[in-house]
Structure formats: C-alpha cells, structure tokens
Scaffold this active site. Structure first.
Site, mmCIF file in Angstrom:
data_model
loop_
_atom_site.group_PDB
_atom_site.id
_atom_site.type_symbol
_atom_site.label_atom_id
_atom_site.label_comp_id
_atom_site.label_asym_id
_atom_site.label_seq_id
_atom_site.Cartn_x
_atom_site.Cartn_y
_atom_site.Cartn_z
ATOM 1 N N ASN A 103 1.284 3.952 -3.057
ATOM 2 C CA ASN A 103 0.965 5.370 -2.868
ATOM 3 C C ASN A 103 2.105 6.268 -3.332
ATOM 4 O O ASN A 103 1.870 7.297 -3.974
ATOM 5 C CB ASN A 103 0.652 5.654 -1.397
ATOM 6 C CG ASN A 103 -0.773 5.284 -1.051
ATOM 7 O OD1 ASN A 103 -1.553 4.898 -1.918
ATOM 8 N ND2 ASN A 103 -1.123 5.400 0.229
ATOM 9 N N GLU B 217 0.833 -1.208 0.000
ATOM 10 C CA GLU B 217 0.000 0.000 0.000
ATOM 11 C C GLU B 217 0.868 1.259 0.000
ATOM 12 O O GLU B 217 0.644 2.190 -0.781
ATOM 13 C CB GLU B 217 -0.910 0.028 1.239
ATOM 14 C CG GLU B 217 -1.885 -1.135 1.382
ATOM 15 C CD GLU B 217 -2.984 -1.135 0.328
ATOM 16 O OE1 GLU B 217 -3.114 -0.146 -0.412
ATOM 17 O OE2 GLU B 217 -3.707 -2.145 0.230
ATOM 18 N N ARG C 263 -8.913 3.621 -7.727
ATOM 19 C CA ARG C 263 -8.363 3.544 -6.371
ATOM 20 C C ARG C 263 -9.519 3.491 -5.383
ATOM 21 O O ARG C 263 -10.502 4.220 -5.520
ATOM 22 C CB ARG C 263 -7.485 4.771 -6.043
ATOM 23 C CG ARG C 263 -6.323 5.025 -6.991
ATOM 24 C CD ARG C 263 -5.326 3.902 -7.057
ATOM 25 N NE ARG C 263 -4.819 3.487 -5.748
ATOM 26 C CZ ARG C 263 -4.280 2.305 -5.503
ATOM 27 N NH1 ARG C 263 -4.184 1.397 -6.463
ATOM 28 N NH2 ARG C 263 -3.844 2.008 -4.311
HETATM 29 N N1 LIG Z 1 2.885 9.141 -0.889
HETATM 30 C C1 LIG Z 1 1.860 9.990 -1.138
HETATM 31 N N2 LIG Z 1 2.080 11.174 -1.757
HETATM 32 C C2 LIG Z 1 1.064 12.036 -2.005
HETATM 33 N N3 LIG Z 1 -0.213 11.795 -1.668
HETATM 34 C C3 LIG Z 1 -0.508 10.647 -1.041
HETATM 35 C C4 LIG Z 1 0.512 9.686 -0.745
HETATM 36 N N4 LIG Z 1 -0.075 8.640 -0.108
HETATM 37 C C5 LIG Z 1 -1.384 8.949 -0.018
HETATM 38 N N5 LIG Z 1 -1.662 10.124 -0.584
HETATM 39 C C6 LIG Z 1 -2.986 10.810 -0.660
HETATM 40 O O1 LIG Z 1 -3.868 10.163 0.272
HETATM 41 C C7 LIG Z 1 -5.002 9.652 -0.413
HETATM 42 C C8 LIG Z 1 -5.513 8.407 0.257
HETATM 43 O O2 LIG Z 1 -4.573 7.362 0.178
HETATM 44 P P1 LIG Z 1 -5.011 5.854 0.410
HETATM 45 O O3 LIG Z 1 -5.806 5.754 1.664
HETATM 46 O O4 LIG Z 1 -3.790 5.013 0.330
HETATM 47 O O5 LIG Z 1 -6.006 5.506 -0.786
HETATM 48 P P2 LIG Z 1 -5.742 5.408 -2.372
HETATM 49 O O6 LIG Z 1 -4.306 5.073 -2.624
HETATM 50 O O7 LIG Z 1 -6.651 4.322 -2.816
HETATM 51 O O8 LIG Z 1 -6.110 6.751 -2.942
HETATM 52 C C9 LIG Z 1 -4.533 9.454 -1.840
HETATM 53 O O9 LIG Z 1 -5.599 9.403 -2.763
HETATM 54 C C10 LIG Z 1 -3.628 10.671 -2.027
HETATM 55 O O10 LIG Z 1 -4.392 11.838 -2.265
#
Ligand SMILES: Nc1ncnc2c1ncn2[C@@H]1O[C@H](COP(=O)(O)OP(=O)(O)O)[C@@H](O)[C@H]1O
Ligand SMILES: Nc1ncnc2c1ncn2[C@@H]1O[C@H](COP(=O)(O)OP(=O)(O)O)[C@@H](O)[C@H]1O
Lengths: 110, 147, 147, 110
Positions: free
Chosen positions: C53, C49, C107
């Site tokens: 991300n 995960e 996503r």
């Molecule tokens: N490493 C990252 N860099 C920038 N934004 C991030 C990062 N990880 C998460 N996010 C932000 O947080 C949101 C939620 O992440 P997550 O719960 O993992 O769900 P998903 O990956 O399905 O969107 C993402 O849609 C993004 O906007």
C-alpha cells in the site's frame, strides 16, 4: 540451535543443529562443557553435519573445546563439515589442533 | 561511484540474538539479485562477523545501537556498512592481524580475516571512543533472470 | 505499555522489489521467537499488504522512502509499524472497507481486510499530503524453546 | 517468480512458482495475458501448488483474469491452494467468480 549429546566407549559426540554464530556458540559451549567436564572423554567429536551456516565463532567454539579436553589429554575430532564450513576451517588453520574427519568413507561405503 | 539501484538502512540494539536477524535481513535484501548460494553465504558470513564484532567488542559491557546500510549497484556490486558507536579501535592494523583478539578464550581472532577472504574488499574506519565502521564490498555474478 | 525486549528500524525506497525484502526482514526479526509457521506467515502477509500500500498508493507516481519499525514484547506480542510520507488517506473508514480500492483493476481492495484478519489489531493514522502509518499488532504463541 | 504455460483442448494452464506479491503479480499478469489474448481459452487454470506465499495481490491477479476471459465467455479455475492461500481466497469471496478446485481427488486417487 539444538544440541544432542551421545556417549560411547570414551567418545563423547556433540551433534550440532542450526546456524552457528556467536549467540548460538555461547549457549552450546555451556551445555557441551557441563557434560565434558563430568565425563572427561578421550575423544570429543563435534558433528557439524546439521550446521548450514557458521562464522568464526564456530572456530572459537572448536578451539575452546581443544583447550578444555587437553586438561585430561583428550582430543577433539570434527566431522560433517560442508564445503563452506571446510573453507572456514582451512582459513583458521585448526587442522593442526583438531582432526578434521573426511566424510569420504561414508559417502563411498554406500 | 555510480548511483545505487537499491538501498536499505537498518538498526537494532546490540543483543546477540540480532546477529541472525542482521544476516537474514541482508540476505533478504540481496535475494532480488538471484544470487549464487555460495556468494550469498559469503556475504552472510562477513556480515555476521562485522555485526558480532560491534556487539562483542564495540559495545563490550553495554547495549548500544548497531547500524547497517546496504546498497546494490547496477553492476551487481553490493556494499554493506556495519557501524557502531562503541569503544572504537586504537590500532586498526593490529586488530586486523589474523588470530589477534581482545575477546578472550572463545574468540578466534579471525573475524577480519574471514571478512577479507569472503568479500572483495573490506574497509575499516574507527576512532577510540567514537566507534567503528566496517565497509564490505562484494561483487555478485550477473544472472540472466535477475530483477 | 511495557518496554520492548527487542526492536529494529528499517527503511528502503518504495520499489516493488522491496516488498519481499520487507517481509523477509520482519520474518528474520521475529524468528528469534521460534514462531509457529502459520503465525509467522500471517504477519508476513499483513506486512506485505501494508508495504505494498505504501508503494502502490502512498507513493503512487513517485519513489519515496518506506519506514518500518518492529518491537517484540516480553509476552511475545509483536508490533510492526509501516510508515510512508506519501499522499495520505482522506477517509480512513472508507479506505478500510473491504473491496474499496483506488488502485484500479488489478487491486482487490482487500489489503486492510487481510491485515485485520491476519493480525490481532490494525491501527491506521493518516493525513492527506503528510503520509500514512499502519500499526500491526500480533500475539505470538509462547514456545518453551524460545530465546 | 517463475511461470510455465501449458495448452491442451482449449484449457490454458498457468503454473505459478514462487512468492506471489504485487511485484511478482505485475510481471506474471503480462505474460499470462499475452498468451490468453491469442489463445482465448475456454478455461484458464491457475495452478498455485508452487506458491508458498501470497498476499491480496494474488486475489487481484485472479479477479483480473476472470475479467479478461469473460470477454470471450471463458472461465477461470484455480487449483493447488494451500490451506494458507485458501484462507485468503475465502476471505475474498472469489469462490463465486472462479472455481476453486479441491485437490482431494488427486490426494485420494493416489
Ligand atoms: N499507504 C497508503 N497511502 C495512501 N492511500 C492508501 C494507503 N493504504 C491504503 N490506501 C487507500 O486505501 C484503499 C484500500 O486499501 P486496501 O484495502 O489495502 O486495498 P488495495 O490496496 O487493494 O486498494 C487503497 O485503494 C487506497 O485508496
Ligand atoms: N567494532 C569493533 N569495536 C571495537 N573493537 C573491535 C571491533 N571489531 C574488531 N575489534 C577489535 O579487533 C580485534 C580482532 O577482531 P576479529 O579479527 O574480528 O577477531 P575476534 O572478533 O575473534 O576478536 C577484536 O578482538 C577487537 O579488539
């Protein structure tokens, strides 16, 4: 890495299981030698049929045991080498020091 | 030399438990090539030899850091470098002779011989007191299904 | 915090093929603990995960470098950091809400929820324009046979 | 990752094999949707029995297919979830959108 030792009619069999690298060989050696020194087997059989991976540390392990059992005129027999391990054994020339047993008999005899 | 299509860098302390970690990580890296089992095993074996040497010889009486880098090229050639900042090798030619070892009774002196037999190319650069870099090159078979 | 008994550092370009490499490398690293299959799978899932991300969100329209570090402590606690130098997160609390996503239709917005459910602790530090670091902590069961 | 598609009486079954992460999901999605858009199945069954590992990208894959088949009032059925994947599915609450089929029947009925 996991080791099982069997004794029968002056033959000590060490059944090795797991990847055999320098880390594993260090640990196996101690355990094998502890028993071998007490038992002084005529034949020390090393069974590699449960070893999916081995590097040259495995050859070192065999050669070290050849040296040990020669103290009481014993010999080392190696069995269960996969084609990959056999290639390693041939490269090392250990065939002249330890008997590499063919598995054919077992395979053919059912 | 063309640009790599994928690459990774890795480092860890020279503890023997990391010999299997190093093999596992390099394996996981080349798995994207959908490699033949024998080719993968050859590379794992060569990596295991080079990493063991860094741990056993390079950092003989100490714990240092082992550095690995790996690259995959478009023609499915894989290049793995294993580097230590340990004691180095004074006479590389002699060190590479089969059966030569300074490692005592339990080393077979076959590490370099195995690397050479299991890879397409092995390059060693080393300086006493500065450390050793072993570069392993192996050509993998192109698979239709590879990504 | 006590000193780690083992550690590793890893980096690779943010290509999606490296999601499985990252999982595989972290797996190989903790395998020395002789982990329970479910605990190992939980950590692999959380790492997958966090790495996804970094690739999908952190480096959305570009290829950057993903950095992983992992430590094992004497009490079998494992700490994995996944870091990118990508776009960063403006509102971390909002980003961590289940179902929130900026990633579009494919996503699920569940990455952080899964990390939290599959690890004992998840810490996120991030700054817009500077990147994001996710720290995953998981306690593994002590096994008699572990080395 | 490997995909096999079967069509029978308005039911399209996609049998997935391999680890299902974002990388794999991107590739599967295209292949599943290509066929689904042509066939417009009443039921799209996603068979996960060959999937040893899945992260939340797998949930995204399921939700995206629920959205697609709803265009022609179809539904998605998910089968073959291991305990690990079931945990992921429950966390996501997808049970209200796609039917999660129990494997009990198969297990009991020999
Ligand atoms: N490493 C990252 N860099 C920038 N934004 C991030 C990062 N990880 C998460 N996010 C932000 O947080 C949101 C939620 O992440 P997550 O719960 O993992 O769900 P998903 O990956 O399905 O969107 C993402 O849609 C993004 O906007
Ligand atoms: N990384 C290294 N640092 C220092 N010396 C090395 C290194 N690698 C190999 N050597 C030297 O080369 C010799 C031969 O190595 P090798 O063929 O791998 O056999 P072995 O590891 O069994 O000794 C070693 O015994 C050691 O003296």
């Amino acid at each position: 890495m996991n080791l099982q030792i069997e004794l029968k009619n002056g033959v000590m069999t060490a059944v090795l299981r797991g990847d055999l690298d320098h880390h594993a060989a260090d640990r196996l050696r101690e355990q094998i030698d502890d028993t071998a020194r007490k038992v002084k087997p005529r034949v020390l059989r090393l069974d590699f049929s449960g070893v999916p991976f081995m590097d040259s540390s495995g050859i070192g392990l065999i050669l070290g045991r050849v040296r040990l059992v020669s103290l009481w005129n014993g010999r080392v027999a190696v069995s269960g080498l996969s084609p990959q391990l056999r290639r390693m054994a041939e490269l090392s020339g250990i065939a002249s020091l330890a008997s590499l047993e063919e598995e054919e008999k077992e395979a053919v005899g059912k | 030399m063309k640009q790599a299509v994928n690459k990774m860098e890795l480092n860890f302390p020279s503890r023997s438990v990391n010999e299997s970690f190093a093999r596992g990580a390099v394996s996981a890296f080349v798995l994207g090539l959908d490699p033949l089992v024998t080719e993968l095993n050859d590379l794992k074996t060569a990596v295991s030899e080079a990493v063991t040497n860094a741990i056993v010889h390079g950092y003989r009486d100490t714990i240092g850091t082992v550095y690995i880098s790996a690259k995959i090229f478009a023609d499915n050639r894989v290049v793995v470098k294993v580097r230590d900042r340990g004691c180095g090798i004074a006479d590389i030619e002699k060190a590479m002779e089969p059966l030569y070892t300074t490692g005592g009774e339990e080393r077979a002196g076959l590490g370099f011989a195995v690397m050479q037999s299991f890879c397409d190319r092995v390059r060693v650069s080393s300086a006493p007191g500065r450390g050793t870099t072993v570069t392993l090159t192996k050509q993998f078979t192109a698979r239709e299904n590879g990504e």
